[in-house]
Design a protein around this motif. Structure first.
Motif, short mmCIF file in Angstrom:
data_model
loop_
_atom_site.label_atom_id
_atom_site.label_comp_id
_atom_site.label_asym_id
_atom_site.label_seq_id
_atom_site.Cartn_x
_atom_site.Cartn_y
_atom_site.Cartn_z
N TYR A 1 0.83 -1.21 0.00
CA TYR A 1 0.00 0.00 0.00
C TYR A 1 0.86 1.25 0.00
O TYR A 1 1.91 1.29 0.64
N PRO A 2 0.41 2.30 -0.68
CA PRO A 2 1.15 3.56 -0.63
C PRO A 2 0.98 4.23 0.74
O PRO A 2 0.00 3.97 1.45
N TYR A 3 1.93 5.06 1.10
CA TYR A 3 1.91 5.83 2.35
C TYR A 3 1.77 7.29 1.96
O TYR A 3 2.60 7.83 1.23
N VAL A 4 0.72 7.95 2.44
CA VAL A 4 0.43 9.34 2.08
C VAL A 4 0.59 10.20 3.33
O VAL A 4 0.05 9.87 4.39
N VAL A 5 1.29 11.31 3.18
CA VAL A 5 1.46 12.24 4.30
C VAL A 5 1.25 13.67 3.81
O VAL A 5 1.85 14.09 2.82
N PRO A 6 0.34 14.42 4.46
CA PRO A 6 0.13 15.83 4.08
C PRO A 6 1.22 16.70 4.71
O PRO A 6 1.54 16.54 5.90
N LEU A 7 1.79 17.60 3.92
CA LEU A 7 2.92 18.40 4.39
C LEU A 7 2.79 19.85 3.95
O LEU A 7 2.28 20.14 2.87
N ASN A 8 3.33 20.75 4.77
CA ASN A 8 3.55 22.12 4.34
C ASN A 8 4.75 22.08 3.41
O ASN A 8 5.60 21.20 3.51
N PHE A 9 4.84 23.05 2.51
CA PHE A 9 5.91 22.97 1.51
C PHE A 9 6.36 24.35 1.07
O PHE A 9 5.68 25.35 1.26
N GLY A 10 7.52 24.36 0.46
CA GLY A 10 8.04 25.50 -0.27
C GLY A 10 8.41 25.01 -1.65
O GLY A 10 8.48 23.80 -1.89
N MET A 11 8.66 25.93 -2.56
CA MET A 11 9.02 25.52 -3.92
C MET A 11 10.03 26.48 -4.52
O MET A 11 10.07 27.66 -4.18
N GLU A 12 10.85 25.96 -5.38
CA GLU A 12 11.83 26.74 -6.14
C GLU A 12 12.03 26.06 -7.49
O GLU A 12 11.73 24.89 -7.65
N ILE A 13 12.58 26.82 -8.40
CA ILE A 13 13.04 26.25 -9.67
C ILE A 13 14.56 26.16 -9.57
O ILE A 13 15.23 27.17 -9.36
N GLU A 14 15.09 24.95 -9.66
CA GLU A 14 16.54 24.71 -9.60
C GLU A 14 16.96 24.01 -10.89
O GLU A 14 16.45 22.94 -11.20
N ASN A 15 17.89 24.60 -11.61
CA ASN A 15 18.38 24.00 -12.85
C ASN A 15 17.21 23.61 -13.77
O ASN A 15 17.17 22.50 -14.31
N ASN A 16 16.26 24.54 -13.92
CA ASN A 16 15.08 24.35 -14.77
C ASN A 16 14.17 23.21 -14.32
O ASN A 16 13.39 22.69 -15.11
N LYS A 17 14.26 22.79 -13.06
CA LYS A 17 13.38 21.75 -12.51
C LYS A 17 12.66 22.30 -11.29
O LYS A 17 13.24 23.03 -10.49
N LEU A 18 11.39 21.94 -11.15
CA LEU A 18 10.62 22.31 -9.98
C LEU A 18 11.05 21.43 -8.81
O LEU A 18 11.14 20.21 -8.94
N VAL A 19 11.31 22.08 -7.68
CA VAL A 19 11.71 21.39 -6.46
C VAL A 19 10.79 21.83 -5.33
O VAL A 19 10.56 23.02 -5.14
N PHE A 20 10.26 20.86 -4.60
CA PHE A 20 9.49 21.13 -3.39
C PHE A 20 10.37 20.84 -2.18
O PHE A 20 11.10 19.85 -2.17
N TYR A 21 10.26 21.70 -1.16
CA TYR A 21 10.95 21.48 0.11
C TYR A 21 9.92 21.17 1.18
O TYR A 21 8.84 21.77 1.22
N PHE A 22 10.29 20.27 2.09
CA PHE A 22 9.45 19.86 3.21
C PHE A 22 10.32 19.78 4.46
O PHE A 22 11.54 19.69 4.36
N HIS A 23 9.68 19.76 5.62
CA HIS A 23 10.44 19.60 6.86
C HIS A 23 9.67 18.69 7.81
O HIS A 23 8.48 18.44 7.63
N GLY A 24 10.37 18.21 8.82
CA GLY A 24 9.73 17.36 9.82
C GLY A 24 10.72 17.00 10.91
O GLY A 24 11.85 17.50 10.94
N ALA A 25 10.28 16.11 11.78
CA ALA A 25 11.14 15.63 12.86
C ALA A 25 12.32 14.86 12.27
O ALA A 25 12.36 14.57 11.08
N ARG A 26 13.28 14.51 13.10
CA ARG A 26 14.48 13.80 12.62
C ARG A 26 14.21 12.34 12.30
O ARG A 26 14.99 11.72 11.59
N GLU A 27 13.15 11.76 12.85
CA GLU A 27 12.88 10.34 12.64
C GLU A 27 11.42 10.16 12.24
O GLU A 27 10.60 11.03 12.47
N GLY A 28 11.13 9.01 11.67
CA GLY A 28 9.75 8.69 11.37
C GLY A 28 9.64 7.78 10.16
O GLY A 28 10.61 7.54 9.42
N LYS A 29 8.43 7.31 9.94
CA LYS A 29 8.16 6.35 8.87
C LYS A 29 8.51 6.90 7.50
O LYS A 29 9.06 6.18 6.66
#
Length: 156
Positions: A33-61
Motif C-alpha cells: 500500500y502507498p503511504y500518504v502524508v500531508p505536508l507544508n511545503f516550499g518551492m523553487e526552480i533549480e536547474n530548470n526543474k521544480l523542487v518542493f521542500y518539506f520539513h519534519g522531525a528527525r525520525e519517522g516512517k
C-alpha cells in the motif's frame, strides 16, 4: 486524462495553481500500500526543474520509506467550491489540482536553511528569523519533480 477540456497543459499555469495551495500530499512506496502524508511545503526552480521542500522531525516512517525507495508522487489541490444545478438536480465541485512524481532526498545540515526559507516564503514570511538551535533537530528534504499534470474545473 479523460477530460482534456479540464487539463492544464501550461507549465506556468500549473505553478500558479501550486502557489495557491497550502498542503502537498506526498506519496511514498510502502510495499503493498502507498503511504500518504500531508505536508507544508516550499518551492523553487533549480536547474530548470521544480523542487518542493518539506520539513519534519528527525525520525519517522516517511524517512524510513525514503531511504528504501526515493521515488515519490505528490498531489495538491485548491479552489474548492460546490455548485449546484437546481433545475437538473445535480451538483459538482470547482477545483484546481496538480499531481506528479519525482525523487526525494534528505538534505545535509548545510542545505537545510535554504529549504526552510523556501517553506516560509510560500506562506508569506520571507524574513522569518530561524532559531539556529532547531535546524539540527529538523529534517529538511526535497522532491525534484520529474513529471506533473494539472487539472481544473471552473464554476458554471
Amino acid at each position: 486524462m479523460r477530460r482534456s477540456d479540464r487539463e492544464i497543459t501550461d507549465y506556468n499555469e500549473m505553478l500558479e495553481v501550486i502557489r495557491k495551495c497550502d498542503v502537498c500530499r506526498l506519496v511514498l512506496n510502502d510495499g503493498e500500500y502507498p503511504y500518504v502524508v500531508p505536508l507544508n511545503f516550499g518551492m523553487e526552480i533549480e536547474n530548470n526543474k521544480l523542487v518542493f521542500y518539506f520539513h519534519g522531525a528527525r525520525e519517522g516512517k516517511k524517512y524510513e520509506l525514503m531511504r528504501k525507495n526515493n521515488k515519490a508522487s505528490f498531489e495538491m489541490d485548491c479552489g474548492h467550491a460546490l455548485f449546484t444545478d437546481e433545475e437538473k438536480g445535480n451538483c459538482s465541485m470547482a477545483y484546481e489540482s496538480v499531481i506528479g512524481r519525482g525523487r526525494v532526498e534528505i538534505l545535509a545540515d548545510n542545505e537545510k536553511e535554504r529549504g526552510l526559507k523556501s517553506i516560509m516564503q510560500h506562506y508569506h514570511k520571507e524574513d522569518f528569523l530561524f532559531n539556529r538551535a532547531v535546524i539540527p533537530a529538523t529534517n529538511v528534504f526535497k522532491l525534484t519533480v520529474e513529471t506533473m499534470t494539472g487539472k481544473r474545473r471552473k464554476l458554471g
